[in-house]
Scaffold this motif. Structure first.
Motif, PDB file in Angstrom:
ATOM      1  N   THR A 123      12.007  -0.378  16.473  1.00 42.47           N
ATOM      2  CA  THR A 123      11.620  -1.499  17.324  1.00 42.47           C
ATOM      3  C   THR A 123      10.323  -2.032  16.770  1.00 42.47           C
ATOM      4  N   ALA A 124      10.293  -3.323  16.497  1.00 44.95           N
ATOM      5  CA  ALA A 124       9.074  -3.893  15.922  1.00 44.95           C
ATOM      6  C   ALA A 124       9.028  -5.379  16.174  1.00 44.95           C
ATOM      7  N   THR A 125       7.817  -5.900  16.254  1.00 50.01           N
ATOM      8  CA  THR A 125       7.616  -7.345  16.290  1.00 50.01           C
ATOM      9  C   THR A 125       7.393  -7.827  14.866  1.00 50.01           C
ATOM     10  N   GLY A 126       7.781  -9.030  14.587  1.00 44.68           N
ATOM     11  CA  GLY A 126       7.561  -9.562  13.247  1.00 44.68           C
ATOM     12  C   GLY A 126       8.552  -8.997  12.247  1.00 44.68           C
ATOM     13  N   TYR A 127       8.081  -8.774  11.034  1.00 47.32           N
ATOM     14  CA  TYR A 127       8.947  -8.360   9.935  1.00 47.32           C
ATOM     15  C   TYR A 127       8.373  -7.108   9.271  1.00 47.32           C
ATOM     16  N   PRO A 128       8.711  -5.939   9.819  1.00 46.65           N
ATOM     17  CA  PRO A 128       8.111  -4.703   9.282  1.00 46.65           C
ATOM     18  C   PRO A 128       8.684  -4.323   7.927  1.00 46.65           C
ATOM     19  N   ALA A 152      11.901  -0.350   1.776  1.00 46.57           N
ATOM     20  CA  ALA A 152      12.497  -1.685   1.756  1.00 46.57           C
ATOM     21  C   ALA A 152      11.570  -2.614   2.525  1.00 46.57           C
ATOM     22  N   THR A 153      11.317  -3.777   1.975  1.00 44.09           N
ATOM     23  CA  THR A 153      10.304  -4.642   2.567  1.00 44.09           C
ATOM     24  C   THR A 153      10.859  -5.849   3.291  1.00 44.09           C
ATOM     25  N   LYS A 154      12.156  -6.124   3.155  1.00 38.56           N
ATOM     26  CA  LYS A 154      12.728  -7.246   3.892  1.00 38.56           C
ATOM     27  C   LYS A 154      14.196  -6.991   4.176  1.00 38.56           C
ATOM     28  N   ALA A 155      14.740  -7.776   5.087  1.00 43.55           N
ATOM     29  CA  ALA A 155      16.121  -7.587   5.535  1.00 43.55           C
ATOM     30  C   ALA A 155      17.088  -7.630   4.352  1.00 43.55           C
ATOM     31  N   ASP A 156      18.084  -6.726   4.411  1.00 41.16           N
ATOM     32  CA  ASP A 156      19.142  -6.575   3.420  1.00 41.16           C
ATOM     33  C   ASP A 156      18.680  -5.913   2.125  1.00 41.16           C
ATOM     34  N   ASP A 157      17.391  -5.598   2.016  1.00 42.83           N
ATOM     35  CA  ASP A 157      16.920  -4.830   0.861  1.00 42.83           C
ATOM     36  C   ASP A 157      17.505  -3.427   0.913  1.00 42.83           C
ATOM     37  N   CYS A 179      11.408   8.869   8.851  1.00 35.60           N
ATOM     38  CA  CYS A 179      11.554   7.426   8.786  1.00 35.60           C
ATOM     39  C   CYS A 179      10.264   6.799   9.310  1.00 35.60           C
ATOM     40  N   ALA A 180       9.838   5.687   8.719  1.00 36.10           N
ATOM     41  CA  ALA A 180       8.573   5.083   9.133  1.00 36.10           C
ATOM     42  C   ALA A 180       8.618   3.572   8.951  1.00 36.10           C
ATOM     43  N   LEU A 181       7.760   2.876   9.697  1.00 35.41           N
ATOM     44  CA  LEU A 181       7.642   1.440   9.507  1.00 35.41           C
ATOM     45  C   LEU A 181       6.174   1.050   9.415  1.00 35.41           C
ATOM     46  N   SER A 182       5.938  -0.040   8.731  1.00 33.62           N
ATOM     47  CA  SER A 182       4.617  -0.626   8.625  1.00 33.62           C
ATOM     48  C   SER A 182       4.691  -2.004   9.263  1.00 33.62           C
ATOM     49  N   PRO A 183       3.969  -2.209  10.377  1.00 32.76           N
ATOM     50  CA  PRO A 183       4.093  -3.483  11.084  1.00 32.76           C
ATOM     51  C   PRO A 183       3.627  -4.670  10.247  1.00 32.76           C
ATOM     52  N   TRP A 184       4.310  -5.768  10.370  1.00 33.25           N
ATOM     53  CA  TRP A 184       3.908  -6.979   9.652  1.00 33.25           C
ATOM     54  C   TRP A 184       2.706  -7.575  10.327  1.00 33.25           C
ATOM     55  N   GLY A 185       1.779  -8.034   9.527  1.00 33.09           N
ATOM     56  CA  GLY A 185       0.642  -8.747  10.064  1.00 33.09           C
ATOM     57  C   GLY A 185      -0.343  -7.881  10.799  1.00 33.09           C
ATOM     58  N   TYR A 186      -0.265  -6.580  10.580  1.00 33.52           N
ATOM     59  CA  TYR A 186      -1.212  -5.689  11.243  1.00 33.52           C
ATOM     60  C   TYR A 186      -2.619  -6.012  10.751  1.00 33.52           C
ATOM     61  N   GLY A 187      -3.545  -6.178  11.689  1.00 38.24           N
ATOM     62  CA  GLY A 187      -4.877  -6.632  11.315  1.00 38.24           C
ATOM     63  C   GLY A 187      -5.688  -5.638  10.523  1.00 38.24           C
ATOM     64  N   GLY A 188      -5.361  -4.355  10.675  1.00 38.76           N
ATOM     65  CA  GLY A 188      -6.130  -3.339   9.964  1.00 38.76           C
ATOM     66  C   GLY A 188      -5.458  -2.959   8.665  1.00 38.76           C
ATOM     67  N   GLU A 204       0.841  -1.182   0.000  1.00 41.56           N
ATOM     68  CA  GLU A 204       0.000   0.000   0.000  1.00 41.56           C
ATOM     69  C   GLU A 204       0.884   1.243   0.000  1.00 41.56           C
ATOM     70  N   LYS A 205       0.537   2.214  -0.815  1.00 42.18           N
ATOM     71  CA  LYS A 205       1.319   3.436  -0.931  1.00 42.18           C
ATOM     72  C   LYS A 205       0.485   4.605  -0.444  1.00 42.18           C
ATOM     73  N   LEU A 206       1.057   5.407   0.441  1.00 40.71           N
ATOM     74  CA  LEU A 206       0.353   6.536   1.028  1.00 40.71           C
ATOM     75  C   LEU A 206       0.678   7.827   0.293  1.00 40.71           C
ATOM     76  N   PHE A 207      -0.352   8.666   0.129  1.00 38.85           N
ATOM     77  CA  PHE A 207      -0.171  10.002  -0.439  1.00 38.85           C
ATOM     78  C   PHE A 207      -0.726  11.000   0.567  1.00 38.85           C
ATOM     79  N   PHE A 208       0.048  12.018   0.878  1.00 42.70           N
ATOM     80  CA  PHE A 208      -0.325  12.939   1.932  1.00 42.70           C
ATOM     81  C   PHE A 208      -0.742  14.299   1.389  1.00 42.70           C
ATOM     82  N   GLY A 209      -1.653  14.951   2.125  1.00 38.44           N
ATOM     83  CA  GLY A 209      -1.955  16.344   1.886  1.00 38.44           C
ATOM     84  C   GLY A 209      -0.862  17.217   2.464  1.00 38.44           C
TER      85      GLY A 209
END
Lengths: 115, 116
Positions: B26-31, B50-55, B90-99, A102-107
């Motif tokens: 800091t994250a659980t799983g594979y962010p 980057a979606t996995k380690a060493d990417d 910088c940002a992360l997206s948690p792996w397996g997030y239910g939403g 999923e790719k986010l686009f911000f205002g």
């Protein structure tokens, strides 16, 4: 092409006054929509997200609420603002990319100062 | 819980200098890991991911490598330009997030100013 509109750019409101920030998206259908906030000295924090009309999920308990009356409209509201509601508010939308990511686009954001 | 820590700014560099902005997580799983950039007067936009380690993610001369052993995703550029002046998140997206996968967890942002 898709665009996202967020207004106003800056807003100064007294404590106890109501709030309404509006965000609209053009050029896409059924987007996921998000409200983020950055308070002073803190990172961006997800407040609400919506996967469809009338569907709102809240990430943190707070003095704010969100509504999605139309597919491409997302509104952030408060009945009575608190000093702690001051911050930089960002609306965003997302689409699923070719890689499944999923790719986010911000205002461009709204700087809210509550005095 | 999940969190992102990035170096405090502002960072001021001369044109053509080397840039590093540190980011650890800091994250659980594979962010999945991201760098977003916000140029003055504009919204945040994705710079690289980057979606996995060493990417290694790269874009516009910027690079960042997903280091699982050090839980880091430092942003680098060999020669910055005045036009690179912006705030970097910088940002992360948690792996397996239910939403929604759009639930990104951001750092505080680092303001970069490049002088001619």
């Amino acid at each position: 092409s898709q665009t996202i509109h967020q207004w106003p750019a800056t807003l100064v409101q007294p404590v106890g006054s109501p709030l309404s920030l509006e965000c609209t998206v053009e050029g896409t259908s059924n987007p996921n929509l998000y409200w983020y906030r950055q308070a002073a000295g803190r990172g961006l924090q997800l407040l609400f997200y919506s996967v469809g009309i009338g569907q709102i999920s809240s990430e943190v308990p707070q003095n704010l609420s969100a509504s999605r009356p139309q597919d491409r409209q997302f509104i952030l509201s408060s009945k009575k603002l608190l000093l702690s509601d001051s911050g930089f508010y960002l609306c965003a939308w997302s689409v699923l990319g070719g890689s499944g990511m999923e790719k986010l686009f911000f205002g461009s954001g709204t700087q809210l100062s509550v005095l | 819980g999940n969190s992102v820590t990035q170096m405090e700014g502002p960072v001021t560099l001369s044109e053509e200098a080397f840039l590093t902005i540190n980011c650890t997580y800091t994250a659980t799983g594979y962010p999945s890991l991201f760098w977003y950039v916000q140029y003055p007067g504009e919204g945040l936009q994705l710079l690289l991911k980057a979606t996995k380690a060493d990417d290694k993610g790269s874009n516009k001369g910027f690079e960042a490598t997903y280091r699982k052993e050090t839980t880091s995703f430092h942003l680098e550029k060999g020669s910055v330009q005045v036009s690179d002046s912006a705030v970097y998140f910088c940002a992360l997206s948690p792996w397996g997030y239910g939403g929604s996968q759009g639930n990104l967890i951001f750092g505080k942002g680092t303001k970069l100013s490049v002088k001619p």
